[in-house]
Motif scaffolding. Structure first.
Motif, PDB file in Angstrom:
ATOM      1  N   ASN A   1       5.649   4.492   8.547  1.00 21.13           N
ATOM      2  CA  ASN A   1       4.500   5.248   9.049  1.00 21.13           C
ATOM      3  C   ASN A   1       3.196   4.528   8.727  1.00 21.13           C
ATOM      4  OD1 ASN A   1       6.189   7.480   9.834  1.00 21.13           O
ATOM      5  ND2 ASN A   1       6.313   8.025   7.668  1.00 21.13           N
ATOM      6  N   LEU A   2       2.219   4.670   9.615  1.00 22.44           N
ATOM      7  CA  LEU A   2       0.897   4.101   9.366  1.00 22.44           C
ATOM      8  C   LEU A   2      -0.147   5.157   9.700  1.00 22.44           C
ATOM      9  CD1 LEU A   2      -0.260   0.514  10.293  1.00 22.44           C
ATOM     10  CD2 LEU A   2      -1.824   2.441  10.213  1.00 22.44           C
ATOM     11  N   GLU A   3      -0.821   5.651   8.659  1.00 25.72           N
ATOM     12  CA  GLU A   3      -1.858   6.659   8.835  1.00 25.72           C
ATOM     13  C   GLU A   3      -3.206   5.947   8.941  1.00 25.72           C
ATOM     14  OE1 GLU A   3      -3.718   9.306   9.893  1.00 25.72           O
ATOM     15  OE2 GLU A   3      -1.859  10.272   9.263  1.00 25.72           O
ATOM     16  N   ASP A   4      -3.635   5.696  10.178  1.00 22.71           N
ATOM     17  CA  ASP A   4      -4.832   4.868  10.380  1.00 22.71           C
ATOM     18  C   ASP A   4      -6.120   5.576   9.992  1.00 22.71           C
ATOM     19  OD1 ASP A   4      -5.901   2.384  11.091  1.00 22.71           O
ATOM     20  OD2 ASP A   4      -6.484   3.111  13.073  1.00 22.71           O
ATOM     21  N   SER A   5      -6.086   6.903   9.881  1.00 24.25           N
ATOM     22  CA  SER A   5      -7.317   7.627   9.531  1.00 24.25           C
ATOM     23  C   SER A   5      -7.697   7.447   8.061  1.00 24.25           C
ATOM     24  CB  SER A   5      -7.152   9.123   9.840  1.00 24.25           C
ATOM     25  OG  SER A   5      -6.112   9.685   9.040  1.00 24.25           O
ATOM     26  N   LEU A   6      -6.727   7.062   7.221  1.00 25.78           N
ATOM     27  CA  LEU A   6      -7.018   6.849   5.808  1.00 25.78           C
ATOM     28  C   LEU A   6      -7.693   5.498   5.588  1.00 25.78           C
ATOM     29  CD1 LEU A   6      -3.822   8.136   3.928  1.00 25.78           C
ATOM     30  CD2 LEU A   6      -6.046   9.255   4.124  1.00 25.78           C
ATOM     31  N   LYS A   7      -8.662   5.457   4.688  1.00 28.75           N
ATOM     32  CA  LYS A   7      -9.335   4.208   4.339  1.00 28.75           C
ATOM     33  C   LYS A   7      -8.330   3.241   3.720  1.00 28.75           C
ATOM     34  CE  LYS A   7     -13.392   2.482   1.909  1.00 28.75           C
ATOM     35  NZ  LYS A   7     -14.603   2.863   1.159  1.00 28.75           N
ATOM     36  N   LYS A   8      -8.534   1.970   3.978  1.00 31.37           N
ATOM     37  CA  LYS A   8      -7.624   0.953   3.453  1.00 31.37           C
ATOM     38  C   LYS A   8      -8.366   0.003   2.520  1.00 31.37           C
ATOM     39  CE  LYS A   8      -5.027   1.337   7.699  1.00 31.37           C
ATOM     40  NZ  LYS A   8      -5.939   2.406   8.183  1.00 31.37           N
ATOM     41  N   VAL A   9      -7.669  -0.442   1.486  1.00 33.18           N
ATOM     42  CA  VAL A   9      -8.209  -1.421   0.540  1.00 33.18           C
ATOM     43  C   VAL A   9      -7.174  -2.523   0.380  1.00 33.18           C
ATOM     44  CG1 VAL A   9      -9.045  -1.858  -1.789  1.00 33.18           C
ATOM     45  CG2 VAL A   9      -9.514   0.343  -0.697  1.00 33.18           C
ATOM     46  N   SER A  10      -7.543  -3.742   0.726  1.00 31.10           N
ATOM     47  CA  SER A  10      -6.633  -4.881   0.577  1.00 31.10           C
ATOM     48  C   SER A  10      -6.808  -5.495  -0.802  1.00 31.10           C
ATOM     49  CB  SER A  10      -6.918  -5.930   1.657  1.00 31.10           C
ATOM     50  OG  SER A  10      -6.629  -5.403   2.933  1.00 31.10           O
ATOM     51  N   ILE A  11      -5.696  -5.767  -1.472  1.00 33.00           N
ATOM     52  CA  ILE A  11      -5.726  -6.335  -2.824  1.00 33.00           C
ATOM     53  C   ILE A  11      -4.780  -7.524  -2.858  1.00 33.00           C
ATOM     54  CG2 ILE A  11      -5.532  -5.859  -5.293  1.00 33.00           C
ATOM     55  CD1 ILE A  11      -5.676  -2.862  -4.610  1.00 33.00           C
ATOM     56  N   VAL A  12      -5.301  -8.685  -3.168  1.00 35.52           N
ATOM     57  CA  VAL A  12      -4.514  -9.916  -3.123  1.00 35.52           C
ATOM     58  C   VAL A  12      -4.741 -10.749  -4.381  1.00 35.52           C
ATOM     59  CG1 VAL A  12      -4.504  -9.997  -0.601  1.00 35.52           C
ATOM     60  CG2 VAL A  12      -6.361 -11.104  -1.862  1.00 35.52           C
ATOM     61  N   GLY A  13      -3.900 -11.759  -4.556  1.00 37.61           N
ATOM     62  CA  GLY A  13      -4.060 -12.633  -5.713  1.00 37.61           C
ATOM     63  C   GLY A  13      -2.883 -13.568  -5.883  1.00 37.61           C
TER      64      GLY A  13
END
Length: 369
Positions: A108-120
């Motif tokens: 599932n992908l809830e596009d209305s929710l804000k997204k935060v990308s975290i990488v490293g």
């Protein structure tokens, strides 16, 4: 329902010189992937920047046969397809000029929710792990989706902490759904889906996890979110490319600073030094910047300090007072004001950022906090 438009979209994207940008040009000209497939070879001149060589592969029946197999694979394995030209991509990703023409999705992908990308880095230290744990603990009452790349190290920790704190997570893959790389994370990928998360990839089932795919994958991680956090990375780490994509897309980038002697932090420090990322000084400042400041729970500081305890050096005080007196002053103007070369001022500004005294903006502009 998978219509014929998906069939022609897969076939068109499979053509050797039809990348995401050319695909979008053709579909915009002819109105659909099906019409582009049927007309572009003869009528290519209608599309700016498209020549005869570019459309030479269009119409090849082998690509249609491949597309038929791909659709059967998707139906058999519960894979959804999203087409950019039908506005089916996550809305922020769709804004990017080089957004994928086709996105394959599990879960599932809830596009209305804000997204935060975290990488490293894949070689995460205890410092990076502690930061990730503290961040998720501080933001657990906020409604958002984390995004990372399902690699070992930082990515793995991000997905696991998301699951632990009941935060949906998106894993963006660098290969098709016929495999899972690295294989060590297969159980984690299954857990992500079980907990309501998502697996995404732009690669069809013929694409292996080749080296160049990972850089291409990183633009999706950067493009799908308004903000990207770089936890730990070396000078040449893949996370630097993710930060670069985020900058190109005019998204926020935050980097976790570290010791200048620590190879795991040198990439983050460089991003901050080059004004390509804001320095993370405290967890609270970060969650506030991300819009999570509505949380009533107390958030721990990454670098706790008391205002009365900070003793600025002479040059720090000079630079700070000049910035305070001239909000959003540029680096060049600041250098002229205090008669100090800009290359000597930048390290001082970085120190002031780490102390929470100064904030940097795009265009090498600064403001006192």
């Amino acid at each position: 329902m998978i219509t014929e438009e998906y069939l022609y979209a897969i076939a068109l994207r499979e053509c050797s010189l039809i990348g995401d940008i050319n695909f979008h040009k053709l579909v915009r000209t002819f109105g659909s992937a099906e019409e582009a497939w049927k007309k572009a070879k003869k009528e290519y001149s209608k599309t700016d920047g498209i020549g005869q060589k570019t459309v030479a592969d269009i119409g090849n029946e082998e690509y249609l046969k491949f597309a038929e197999k791909e659709i059967k694979f998707c139906e058999k394995n519960g894979v959804m397809m999203r087409l950019r030209h039908l506005n089916e991509l996550p809305h922020l990703l769709n804004e990017c000029d080089d957004a994928p023409a086709i996105l394959y999705q599990k879960g599932n992908l809830e596009d209305s929710l804000k997204k935060v990308s975290i990488v490293g880095t894949r070689n995460m230290t205890s410092y990076g792990k502690e930061f990730i744990g503290d961040f998720f603990e501080a933001s657990k009452s906020s409604r958002y989706v984390s995004v990372s790349g399902l690699a070992l190290g930082v990515d793995k920790e991000v997905h696991e902490q998301s699951i632990q704190h009941k935060i949906p997570t998106i894993a963006v893959l660098a290969h098709g759904f016929h495999t899972l790389y690295p294989s060590k994370n297969k159980k984690l990928s299954e857990k992500i889906l079980q907990e309501g998360g998502t697996l995404l990839t732009e690669f069809n089932s013929s694409r292996k996890p080749d080296r160049e795919n990972f850089i291409q994958r990183n633009r999706i991680i950067a493009g799908i979110s308004p903000s990207t956090i770089v936890v730990e990375t070396g000078f040449g780490g893949g996370s630097i490319s993710t930060a670069s994509f985020a900058n190109d897309y005019n998204r926020e980038v935050f980097a976790l600073p570290g010791k200048i002697t620590d190879p795991h932090s040198q990439g983050c420090n460089k991003l901050i030094f080059q004004n390509k990322a804001a320095a993370i000084s405290t967890i609270k400042d970060l969650t506030d910047s991300l819009g999570f400041n509505h949380s009533k729970e107390k958030t721990a500081e990454l670098f706790p300090y008391s205002e009365t305890d900070i003793q600025l050096t002479g040059v720090q005080q000079t630079v700070y007072e000049s910035i305070k007196a001239h909000p959003q002053v540029s680096l060049d103007d600041l250098a002229q004001m205090i008669s100090v070369s800009s290359y000597k001022i930048l390290p001082v500004i970085l120190e002031l950022e780490l102390l929470g005294k100064v904030k940097s903006f795009s265009g090498r502009q600064f403001m006192a906090i």
